[in-house]
Design a protein around this motif. Structure first.
Motif, PDB file in Angstrom:
ATOM      1  N   ARG A 219      13.553  55.348   4.746  1.00 22.65           N
ATOM      2  CA  ARG A 219      13.250  55.283   3.315  1.00 22.65           C
ATOM      3  C   ARG A 219      14.023  56.328   2.517  1.00 22.65           C
TER       4      ARG A 219
ATOM      5  N   PHE B 125      10.779  57.794   7.842  1.00 27.47           N
ATOM      6  CA  PHE B 125      10.289  56.573   8.482  1.00 27.47           C
ATOM      7  C   PHE B 125      10.870  55.357   7.774  1.00 27.47           C
ATOM      8  N   TRP B 126      11.379  54.426   8.560  1.00 25.21           N
ATOM      9  CA  TRP B 126      12.059  53.230   8.039  1.00 25.21           C
ATOM     10  C   TRP B 126      13.291  53.579   7.199  1.00 25.21           C
TER      11      TRP B 126
ATOM     12  N   ASP C 229       1.492  43.147   2.801  1.00 28.16           N
ATOM     13  CA  ASP C 229       2.906  43.232   3.199  1.00 28.16           C
ATOM     14  C   ASP C 229       3.316  42.263   4.305  1.00 28.16           C
ATOM     15  N   HIS C 230       2.422  41.982   5.255  1.00 27.46           N
ATOM     16  CA  HIS C 230       2.772  41.085   6.371  1.00 27.46           C
ATOM     17  C   HIS C 230       1.507  40.806   7.169  1.00 27.46           C
TER      18      HIS C 230
ATOM     19  N   GLU D 236      -1.601  47.415   3.346  1.00 27.52           N
ATOM     20  CA  GLU D 236      -1.017  47.336   4.682  1.00 27.52           C
ATOM     21  C   GLU D 236      -1.673  46.221   5.513  1.00 27.52           C
TER      22      GLU D 236
ATOM     23  N   GLY E  70      11.431  43.848  10.355  1.00 33.44           N
ATOM     24  CA  GLY E  70      11.327  45.064   9.523  1.00 33.44           C
ATOM     25  C   GLY E  70       9.943  45.309   8.939  1.00 33.44           C
ATOM     26  N   LYS E  71       9.016  44.371   9.162  1.00 32.59           N
ATOM     27  CA  LYS E  71       7.622  44.520   8.727  1.00 32.59           C
ATOM     28  C   LYS E  71       7.487  45.143   7.322  1.00 32.59           C
ATOM     29  N   THR E  72       6.835  46.316   7.242  1.00 35.34           N
ATOM     30  CA  THR E  72       6.656  46.959   5.933  1.00 35.34           C
ATOM     31  C   THR E  72       7.984  47.085   5.191  1.00 35.34           C
TER      32      THR E  72
ATOM     33  N   ASP F 249       3.204  59.058   4.856  1.00 33.85           N
ATOM     34  CA  ASP F 249       3.975  59.210   6.091  1.00 33.85           C
ATOM     35  C   ASP F 249       5.221  60.013   5.705  1.00 33.85           C
TER      36      ASP F 249
ATOM     37  N   TYR G 128      -0.964  56.287  11.812  1.00 34.21           N
ATOM     38  CA  TYR G 128       0.372  56.589  11.282  1.00 34.21           C
ATOM     39  C   TYR G 128       0.455  57.755  10.303  1.00 34.21           C
TER      40      TYR G 128
ATOM     41  N   LEU H 249      -1.975  52.817   4.361  1.00 33.70           N
ATOM     42  CA  LEU H 249      -1.570  52.991   5.755  1.00 33.70           C
ATOM     43  C   LEU H 249      -2.688  52.818   6.790  1.00 33.70           C
TER      44      LEU H 249
ATOM     45  N   HIS I 121       3.412  57.630  -0.473  1.00 28.87           N
ATOM     46  CA  HIS I 121       3.109  57.143   0.877  1.00 28.87           C
ATOM     47  C   HIS I 121       2.784  58.317   1.793  1.00 28.87           C
TER      48      HIS I 121
ATOM     49  N   HIS J 213      -3.665  49.532   9.563  1.00 26.23           N
ATOM     50  CA  HIS J 213      -2.438  49.263  10.336  1.00 26.23           C
ATOM     51  C   HIS J 213      -2.804  49.164  11.808  1.00 26.23           C
TER      52      HIS J 213
HETATM   53  C1  GP9 Z   1       4.908  53.541   8.089  1.00 25.06           C
HETATM   54  C2  GP9 Z   1       4.310  52.283   7.593  1.00 25.06           C
HETATM   55  C3  GP9 Z   1       4.145  51.245   8.661  1.00 25.06           C
HETATM   56  O1  GP9 Z   1       5.326  54.462   7.143  1.00 25.06           O
HETATM   57  O2  GP9 Z   1       4.830  51.853   6.404  1.00 25.06           O
HETATM   58  O3  GP9 Z   1       5.155  50.332   8.755  1.00 25.06           O
HETATM   59  P1  GP9 Z   1       4.992  48.967   9.593  1.00 25.06           P
HETATM   60  O4  GP9 Z   1       4.724  49.356  11.022  1.00 25.06           O
HETATM   61  O5  GP9 Z   1       3.843  48.209   9.022  1.00 25.06           O
HETATM   62  O6  GP9 Z   1       6.270  48.259   9.423  1.00 25.06           O
END
Ligand code: GP9
Ligand code: MN
Length: 426
Positions: A140, A137-138, A259-260, A38, A82-84, A133, A168, A197, A131, A200
């Motif tokens: 998924r 979320f997102w 990831d970013h 992350e 969209g980050k992650t 979370d 998170y 995670l 994961h 972050h």
């Molecule tokens: C949440 C995590 C964070 O489940 O993957 O996502 P991000 O804020 O980095 O896009």
């Protein structure tokens, strides 16, 4: 319609890079363990704070020849809002995320021919995401069905007690620890994706988990960034020990990626203090490097590979390692191990980075020296072609065009209705 998909198909087939014979198929039937770091930027590799390495374990993977890893040090994340989710999307499909919003959310019900589905149909792989979370979320829990992910070990599978959680969700150490038995329970060969995670924004850390002092810039989240990176590094080391003990390590492709970015341009002052140089627009673009580190069982590591690439290039790389011709599928990236790998790295904000030149906010620079330069016709063409590629990728998503694409004679469209996620679903 079908004309549009033909246009995309012609483009990607034309861009296709033939595999390197020595690498094609070397990892067929091996498990894949993919580890998401992350918010991890490449500048952390070998970075020293207070005279200490921040990530000694990752550094050892990069530098110790006998570990047999290959580290790509000119590798970029290419994500946007969209980050992650964008990172996951790029890796799962070799299609770009959208210029606005997250394809995971707005294109969550599209048809995909994702890596997990291809591995399942071509080589009978099972697939799982881990994961700490909750599943929605997102979005998924919707899009993973379109990717053909068999099992999603979300937070409902883990002990989410107060001690184990922060920010998170689940902290990385209990995450890896509790993931081990679930990983061992998978049907082999498997494709497993573990998403960390703790590292972050805003990089919160419990006192007992902090094993390096914070930086001292006065910008609190930047200062803690190094502490959560160290925590992640330790969690990873523990996971590797467990993998080796379980016997899975020997038999698996291990791949690690950032990831970013973790530190945005709002923190340039603190970053300047830490890096000892001005964060110009050019420098900021170069800071979008994230690590990509990979080990294939039985294959000698290359140490550091300086080829330019990004998240878009991972899926064709993996397919070729598995002995699957990625040309059959619609993919915008090219195999990083191929001699013909395309080293032009497009970004969603219009920037383009290549080994020779970088385009940042419309200005051209020499990538090596950072000097501004007058673009040649060829540079302009490369930049335009990168924009065209992004447009085709958007067209593919916005028209849900993979509905009309039959990659191979035997390909069966993925049926999302057969997947259910979350422990309570069973
Ligand atoms: C949440 C995590 C964070 O489940 O993957 O996502 P991000 O804020 O980095 O896009
Ligand atoms: Mn992220």
């Amino acid at each position: 319609d079908s004309d549009d998909i033909t246009e995309v198909e012609n483009y990607t087939k034309n861009k296709y890079a033939e595999p390197n014979d020595e690498m094609f198929g070397v990892a067929a039937e091996k498990n894949i363990i993919k580890i998401h770091l992350e918010s991890f930027q490449s500048f952390l590799i070998d970075f020293e704070l207070h005279g200490e390495e921040v990530t000694p374990f990752l550094n050892s993977l990069v530098h110790d020849q006998e570990e047999n890893f290959t580290y790509f040090d000119n590798f970029f994340h290419q994500t946007e809002q969209g980050k992650t989710a964008d990172a996951e999307f790029l890796l799962a499909n070799s299609i770009y995320g959208l210029p606005q919003g997250a394809a995971f959310v707005t294109r969550g019900n599209n048809t995909y021919q994702a890596l997990s589905g291809i591995l399942n149909q071509e080589l009978d792989y099972s697939s799982a995401v881990f994961h700490g979370d909750y599943k929605s979320f997102w979005n998924r829990d919707e899009i993973y069905k379109q990717f053909g992910i068999d099992t999603y070990f979300d937070a409902s599978y883990y002990d989410m007690n107060e001690e184990n959680t922060l920010n998170y969700g689940l902290k990385d150490k209990p995450f890896f620890e509790e993931s081990m038995p679930m990983l061992e329970s998978l049907e082999q060969p498997f494709y497993a994706h573990l998403q960390t995670l703790t590292h972050h924004h805003p990089y919160l850390i419990d006192e007992e988990d902090a094993t390096i002092a914070p930086a001292e810039t006065g910008d609190a989240s930047v200062d803690r960034y190094f502490q959560t990176a160290r925590y992640l590094d330790e969690a990873l080391e523990q996971f590797f020990t467990d993998l080796k003990e379980s016997g899975l390590y020997e038999d698996s492709v291990i791949m690690i990626y950032g990831d970013h970015y973790g530190i945005s341009q709002n923190h340039n002052r603190a970053m300047e203090e830490l890096l000892g140089e001005e964060i110009t627009k050019f420098k900021n673009a170069q800071l979008q490097r994230v690590p990509f580190i990979i080990k294939v069982p039985g294959v000698e590591g290359q140490g550091t590979n300086h080829k330019y690439g990004g998240l878009i290039d991972v899926m064709p790389t993996i397919l070729h390692l598995m002995g699957i011709k990625s040309q059959d599928y619609i993919q915008f990236g090219t195999d990083l191990f191929s001699d013909d790998h395309n080293q032009v790295v497009p970004f969603r904000n219009g920037d383009v980075i290549t080994p020779e030149f970088s385009v940042v906010s419309g200005t051209y620079y020499d990538t090596v020296t950072g000097e501004e330069l007058e673009p040649t016709e060829e540079m302009k063409e490369i930049t335009e072609s990168a924009q065209h590629e992004l447009e085709l990728s958007d067209k593919l998503l916005n028209g849900d065009l993979l509905r009309f694409y039959q990659p191979t004679e035997t390909w069966e469209p993925i049926d999302p209705s057969i997947y259910k996620y979350g422990k309570e679903a069973f």
